[in-house]
Design an enzyme around this catalytic site. Structure first.
Site, PDB file in Angstrom:
ATOM      1  N   ARG A  61      44.433  45.014  45.880  1.00 33.16           N
ATOM      2  CA  ARG A  61      44.141  43.703  46.468  1.00 33.16           C
ATOM      3  C   ARG A  61      44.367  43.686  47.975  1.00 33.16           C
ATOM      4  O   ARG A  61      43.904  42.776  48.663  1.00 33.16           O
ATOM      5  CB  ARG A  61      44.906  42.603  45.732  1.00 33.16           C
ATOM      6  N   GLU A  98      60.661  50.628  38.711  1.00 33.17           N
ATOM      7  CA  GLU A  98      61.735  50.277  37.778  1.00 33.17           C
ATOM      8  C   GLU A  98      61.924  51.423  36.767  1.00 33.17           C
ATOM      9  O   GLU A  98      63.038  51.856  36.493  1.00 33.17           O
ATOM     10  CB  GLU A  98      61.362  48.977  37.061  1.00 33.17           C
TER      11      GLU A  98
HETATM   12  P1  AMP Z   1      55.975  45.516  45.034  1.00 35.95           P
HETATM   13  O1  AMP Z   1      55.843  46.984  45.314  1.00 35.95           O
HETATM   14  O2  AMP Z   1      56.972  45.214  43.964  1.00 35.95           O
HETATM   15  O3  AMP Z   1      56.223  44.706  46.299  1.00 35.95           O
HETATM   16  O4  AMP Z   1      54.617  45.055  44.397  1.00 35.95           O
HETATM   17  C1  AMP Z   1      53.584  44.680  45.192  1.00 35.95           C
HETATM   18  C2  AMP Z   1      52.244  44.868  44.531  1.00 35.95           C
HETATM   19  O5  AMP Z   1      52.223  44.458  43.153  1.00 35.95           O
HETATM   20  C3  AMP Z   1      51.242  44.014  45.252  1.00 35.95           C
HETATM   21  O6  AMP Z   1      50.144  44.849  45.573  1.00 35.95           O
HETATM   22  C4  AMP Z   1      50.873  42.907  44.309  1.00 35.95           C
HETATM   23  O7  AMP Z   1      49.494  42.792  44.275  1.00 35.95           O
HETATM   24  C5  AMP Z   1      51.427  43.309  42.953  1.00 35.95           C
HETATM   25  N1  AMP Z   1      52.307  42.270  42.328  1.00 35.95           N
HETATM   26  C6  AMP Z   1      53.628  42.415  42.079  1.00 35.95           C
HETATM   27  N2  AMP Z   1      54.134  41.325  41.499  1.00 35.95           N
HETATM   28  C7  AMP Z   1      53.113  40.443  41.367  1.00 35.95           C
HETATM   29  C8  AMP Z   1      52.993  39.104  40.846  1.00 35.95           C
HETATM   30  N3  AMP Z   1      54.031  38.443  40.317  1.00 35.95           N
HETATM   31  N4  AMP Z   1      51.791  38.508  40.911  1.00 35.95           N
HETATM   32  C9  AMP Z   1      50.725  39.160  41.442  1.00 35.95           C
HETATM   33  N5  AMP Z   1      50.767  40.407  41.929  1.00 35.95           N
HETATM   34  C10 AMP Z   1      51.945  41.063  41.903  1.00 35.95           C
END
Ligand code: AMP
Length: 173
Positions: A61, A98
């Site tokens: 995205r 995780e």
């Molecule tokens: P992180 O590495 O945990 O910061 O995850 C970020 C990526 O996961 C981003 O590219 C988001 O598109 C996706 N993502 C993680 N959690 C969500 C959520 N609750 N809703 C939508 N997309 C999420």
């Protein structure tokens, strides 16, 4: 500032992709012309005069916002992808999830030494993906000017993982 209430275009989908996750779905925002334009402008706003030369969009995205952001800022676009998707020679960074690990890659010639880079994604949750992308950019000698996200899940504290001066988010949950 725009009068569009961007938050009202984010749809909450409980238990996707697994139980306990509240998914912030940006597709209603993407399908509304005014909201899409306002969102891209709001994400770009603080970096208009920052001399950004490359926007780095993170799969998948981050690609959606990366390309219009690059156009808004007069920059080029670099794509950061999951392992095995890019056709040319790549550099990579592996980071912890995780459970297990994940790897992001970019082309070796995607960013040049000293280039001013803005990292972009739709959402920051734990910050792991963005932190890996920052590392990828710095491995190539880029100057990571900032990180920009449409949405921040603040309770997860993801921004603490980012050793970057300017972190800009538009909608906070
Ligand atoms: P992180 O590495 O945990 O910061 O995850 C970020 C990526 O996961 C981003 O590219 C988001 O598109 C996706 N993502 C993680 N959690 C969500 C959520 N609750 N809703 C939508 N997309 C999420």
């Amino acid at each position: 500032m725009s009068s569009v209430d961007l938050r009202s275009f984010i749809r909450d989908v409980p238990d996707f992709p697994k139980p306990g996750i509240l998914f912030r779905d940006i597709t209603p925002l993407l399908s509304d012309p005014d909201a899409l334009q306002a969102a891209v402008r709001a994400v770009a706003a603080p970096f208009r005069d920052a001399g950004i030369e490359r926007v780095m969009g993170i799969e998948s995205r981050g690609f959606i916002f990366g390309a219009p952001l690059a156009l808004e800022l007069g920059a080029g676009l670099t794509i950061v992808r999951k392992q095995g998707k890019l056709p040319f020679e790549t550099t990579s960074v592996t980071y912890d999830l995780e459970y297990g690990t994940d790897t992001v890659e970019m082309h070796v010639d995607a960013v040049k030494q000293g280039q001013k880079v803005l990292l972009a994604d739709d959402l920051i949750a734990t910050g792991g993906t963005a932190a890996a992308a920052v590392k990828l950019a710095r491995q190539a000698g880029a100057d990571v000017v900032g990180c920009a996200f449409l949405i921040e899940l603040a309770a997860l504290g993801g921004r603490k993982l980012l050793d970057v001066d300017r972190i800009h988010t538009v909608i906070e949950y």
